[in-house]
Design an enzyme around this catalytic site. Sequence first.
Site, mmCIF file in Angstrom:
data_model
loop_
_atom_site.group_PDB
_atom_site.id
_atom_site.type_symbol
_atom_site.label_atom_id
_atom_site.label_comp_id
_atom_site.label_asym_id
_atom_site.label_seq_id
_atom_site.Cartn_x
_atom_site.Cartn_y
_atom_site.Cartn_z
ATOM 1 N N GLU B 128 3.991 8.966 1.279
ATOM 2 C CA GLU B 128 3.551 7.986 2.277
ATOM 3 C C GLU B 128 3.770 8.491 3.701
ATOM 4 O O GLU B 128 2.976 8.227 4.602
ATOM 5 C CB GLU B 128 4.342 6.680 2.110
ATOM 6 C CG GLU B 128 3.880 5.794 0.998
ATOM 7 C CD GLU B 128 2.609 5.063 1.360
ATOM 8 O OE1 GLU B 128 1.583 5.737 1.548
ATOM 9 O OE2 GLU B 128 2.647 3.832 1.437
ATOM 10 N N THR B 181 -4.156 2.962 10.381
ATOM 11 C CA THR B 181 -2.860 2.282 10.320
ATOM 12 C C THR B 181 -2.175 2.333 11.687
ATOM 13 O O THR B 181 -1.571 1.358 12.135
ATOM 14 C CB THR B 181 -1.962 2.939 9.248
ATOM 15 O OG1 THR B 181 -2.641 2.879 7.996
ATOM 16 C CG2 THR B 181 -0.635 2.223 9.120
#
Lengths: 306, 306
Positions: B128, B181
């Site tokens: 991630e 994001t």
Amino acid sequence: MSRVSVFAPASVANISCGFDVLGVCLDNVGDILHIEEVSKSGIEITEIIGQDLPLKATQNVAGVAGLALLADYGHNKGFQIQIEKGIKPGSGIGSSSASAAGAVVGINHLLGNPYTREQLIAFAMEGERVACGTAHADNVSPVLLGGFTLVRSVNPLDVVTLNSPLELVFTIIHPEIEVKTADARAVLLDKLHLKQAVAQTANLGALVTGLFKEDYELIRRSLVDHIVEPVRSMLIPGFNELKNRANEAGALGTGISGSGPSVFALSKGMDTAQKVGLAMQEVYDEIGVPYNTHISPINAKGVKIL
Amino acid sequence: MSRVSVFAPASVANISCGFDVLGVCLDNVGDILHIEEVSKSGIEITEIIGQDLPLKATQNVAGVAGLALLADYGHNKGFQIQIEKGIKPGSGIGSSSASAAGAVVGINHLLGNPYTREQLIAFAMEGERVACGTAHADNVSPVLLGGFTLVRSVNPLDVVTLNSPLELVFTIIHPEIEVKTADARAVLLDKLHLKQAVAQTANLGALVTGLFKEDYELIRRSLVDHIVEPVRSMLIPGFNELKNRANEAGALGTGISGSGPSVFALSKGMDTAQKVGLAMQEVYDEIGVPYNTHISPINAKGVKIL
């Protein structure tokens, strides 16, 4: 005319990560109210034993809560209330909530229970308004419903009950100093960082999970408050030392009860709760703060008809 | 040498009041990874089908997650990974998390499962980190553990599983626009009012309670986010209309999936979830936004060995 006596227990609000949201009902400390239906309509507070509090119904939390119920119910009913205060006002374990909740449960009982316990919350909150200036639900909810409760919303009122693991026991130490709720509110910062809010939601969610799963180690890890405790604890003598010694003695967590000055420690099992009590008392003996302590399991039922 | 194929599902993070804390595993949309043990140590990504993503292991989320596991495990092991991307990167339903979690589950399987699913979270989080810049756990946790998960703390890592009522079904609509994001993070305000934080903790606590009590109406009342959604939803075309129509069609609640642009609606029962999907599609048909939709029950097991 009929009469009833009720036991209205103390409660702990906030509970570390549950600021303004969580509350829990205690079992063996509380007020006793004797309520009698009389022909004269309205509420009359006939006597308050153990504390110097206003007798005038419109200035007394039990009186105001009872009047709120009667205003909704109608029919010109009247009740006399005698209160034996077992909880010291301003101690932070829901003194006003107990009297308010006890009054509405007793009156409701004498009226044949036209209201559910959930419905009584709104009336008891009116009593809270007299005591604190705002109508909080975080103490009256657990006192009326029993166990742990979560106030999802005050307006509209939305209160939910949580699971209450049987082995949890609260130790409360009350330093005999006065901290006014208004002062305890005033020290709070109005703004906080998003990260702090995320940490608080995470801990609250984990605490609720720990209660439902009866996972005591998760409860221990979740009893954390980085928002309110750091500022409010400055108003409480020896707070950090109390917390360290209580946790060393085995408490799952230690924090401020309501807006203080009482400090709660939550333990698994009565033995640990008693050791924790001794550890906390030692701190106050050392620094010379007068105190009293309560050790109580969780009361899963709330106000009790005697 | 041995080989394995795994199905690594998509996930929804945040879920209205659970910003940076909650996540849930979906069931019928995800990546498939084929993993083979080879004699050459390290990780080699041999092929990515369906998306244009970096093959270099140190730049690929599955590669980095696998390397993190191997660095901890030692023994100079080596694996080749072929990835069939079923999830579109940047859609907001945990594309990178699925690949990262799938890689570590597959490698762990071929090594004879030296790590628990909980222990794999830290390795998948390293994947991630390549994708998002920070090592979030809110998508990899549900993908690895299944169901709803709550990240109590990232450092130290503390993830708990919640109850996942069987009748809950997610409808996801993905507008085919890109929301990075980083941009979705940039619109967030750094500070908020204490009242907002209290409302968020109250709703999150109530949502967790609703999941454990399987109280669908409480889940409905708790799916509220006054902090992140008001700002982030501005990046999503037709968000308010999607939400209104989905809720009118019977959804318990509607919000942003992860950092968007996908929007989730949560419903009780497959029939309602399908009606909700049609209602959301109508909105995008009307305003001319290209989209794709997924309808999925909750996957209680997480990544599956095929």
